[in-house]
Design an enzyme around this catalytic site. Structure first.
Site, short mmCIF file in Angstrom:
data_model
loop_
_atom_site.label_atom_id
_atom_site.label_comp_id
_atom_site.label_asym_id
_atom_site.label_seq_id
_atom_site.Cartn_x
_atom_site.Cartn_y
_atom_site.Cartn_z
NE ARG A 33 19.66 -5.52 -41.49
CZ ARG A 33 19.35 -6.78 -41.22
NH1 ARG A 33 19.92 -7.75 -41.87
NH2 ARG A 33 18.49 -7.05 -40.27
NE ARG A 37 25.41 -10.63 -42.47
CZ ARG A 37 24.54 -11.54 -42.05
NH1 ARG A 37 24.96 -12.65 -41.49
NH2 ARG A 37 23.24 -11.34 -42.18
NE ARG A 46 29.75 -8.25 -37.65
CZ ARG A 46 30.05 -9.24 -36.82
NH1 ARG A 46 31.14 -9.18 -36.10
NH2 ARG A 46 29.26 -10.28 -36.71
CG ASP A 84 20.27 -5.09 -34.93
OD1 ASP A 84 20.49 -5.47 -36.09
OD2 ASP A 84 19.37 -5.57 -34.22
CE1 TYR A 160 14.86 -10.91 -34.07
CE2 TYR A 160 13.22 -9.23 -34.54
CZ TYR A 160 14.16 -10.14 -34.98
OH TYR A 160 14.41 -10.30 -36.31
#
Ligand code: 1CP
Length: 362
Positions: A33, A37, A46, A84, A160
């Site tokens: 990652r 963020r 974003r 992703d 998921y």
């Protein structure tokens, strides 16, 4: 070796050498990652664009992949394509939103819902945007560092698709495994087939190493891991490697990160053809090396939370980690034991990278 593209020559091959098991002059380092963020420049992108629009627009995916490479010039030894794991369920025909975590409006509730999935998945059509982003990013990188491609592992993706998002207990997906074991295995195999095509396509597009993320591996008992996840992980490695050979593509190194499944490390090293096994922070580096023997390289494994623990703690943890991996011998790729969190100060991430350069040097 034939790829349909020509790319600038690679100037830093530390990652690829360590992945092949070489003891390198210092450990190559990247961070799961690393485009994310915690970076203000990522948050700026974003603000203007939805998560999956960034994934689907090669200019944007390339831009955010490059952000950490530019910010930490000379300190990072790999890039990972921005995307992703949940683009695979999308390719299978499911809707996935990101607000702010992943959510599926219409998850798979019973095996009857499997009929809602696309019978045949044309990965070029459904995921061609990832391939185009990879090709563009390889050019943009100009050979500075290698580019990693990735997929989610079938069990993690299955969980998921059934849970409809992240879950602490995985009650719904486990109830599938125990109530409908045959249907679960058949669905996992369908996901596996898409993963194989997807990874081969990424190499064709320019990916230089492939990582499989089995983030939910550790939620299964050792027995159930062997029953429901291991066969698909083994299948992916052998079939991707076979296809790469048959299609005259580079047989790039492959990494498996089965988070929480340290109980399976020896079995994975002995019975799969991954070149690298990723470690979370719940195992001592030397202990891990003793378990796997000399056949595989290792990747990891500092607790990501140390990055919010201040610089003295980061330095001490990197020193200890380096001593452990170096004492064990073999190839080592420095990383965290899971993804970097949004709270990390980018300058503390820089300190982590600098400490790896210092303490992993032979
Ligand atoms: O709004 C945002 O920007 C959301 C944050 C975010 C980011 C930056 C998500 C949502 N995904 C990503 C990118 C991402 N995801 C990458 C990019 C490349 C890089 O590493 O820099 C990668 C490799 C992933 C992989 C991924 N997504 C995994 C496997 C690795 C892991 O962390 O275990 C998983 C489980 C996901 C699902 C997912 N996507 C996003 C979140 C917050 C999550 C997990 C949390 C949950 O289940 O709620």
């Amino acid at each position: 070796m034939t790829t349909p593209h020509t790319f600038p020559e690679l100037k830093n091959d530390l990652l690829l050498r360590a992945a092949r098991g070489e003891k390198t002059e210092r450990a190559p380092v990247w961070v799961m990652r690393q485009a994310g963020r915690y970076l203000p420049e990522f948050r700026e992108v974003r603000k203007e664009h939805e998560f999956f629009d960034v994934c689907r627009t090669p200019d944007l995916a390339c831009e955010v992949t490059m952000q950490p490479i530019r910010r930490y010039t000379g300190l990072l030894d790999a890039s990972i394509i921005f995307s992703d794991i949940l683009v695979v369920p999308q390719a299978l025909g499911m809707e996935v939103l990101m607000n702010p975590g992943p959510s599926f409006p219409d998850p798979l509730e019973t095996p009857a819902d499997i009929s809602k999935l696309r019978e045949v998945v044309d990965v070029e059509k459904e995921l061609g945007y990832v391939f185009r982003a990879i090709t563009q990013t390889r050019k943009e990188l100009n050979g500075e560092v290698p580019l990693i491609g990735f997929t989610g592992a079938p069990w993690t993706l299955f969980s998921y698709m059934v849970e409809g998002g992240g879950s602490k207990t995985l009650q719904k997906s486990k109830s599938w495994l125990f109530k409908y074991p045959e249907e679960s295995k058949a669905l996992i195999q369908r996901i596996t087939d898409v993963c194989v095509d997807y990874l081969v396509g990424q190499v064709k597009a320019g990916a230089q190493l492939l990582q499989v993320f089995d983030s939910n591996a550790g939620d299964l008992s050792p027995y159930d891991f062997n029953e429901f996840s291991f066969p698909s992980l083994q299948y992916i490695a052998t079939h991707v490697q076979r296809r790469l050979r048959e299609e005259n593509l580079p047989v790039v190194p492959m990494t498996l990160f089965a988070k929480g499944a340290n109980f399976a490390l020896k079995h994975l090293a002995d019975n799969t053809t991954y070149d690298v096994l990723g470690l979370d922070w719940c195992i001592d580096p030397l202990e891990a090396r003793k378990l796997v023997g000399s056949k595989v390289a290792l990747q990891g494994n500092m607790d990501p939370s140390v990055l919010v623990g201040g610089r003295p703690a980061i330095e001490a943890a990197v020193k200890r980690m380096s001593e452990g991996f170096r004492a064990g011998g073999g190839g080592w790729i420095a990383n965290l034991g899971h993804g970097i969190t949004p709270q990390v100060d980018p300058e503390d991430m820089r300190w982590f990278l600098e400490c790896v350069h210092k303490y992993s040097a032979l």
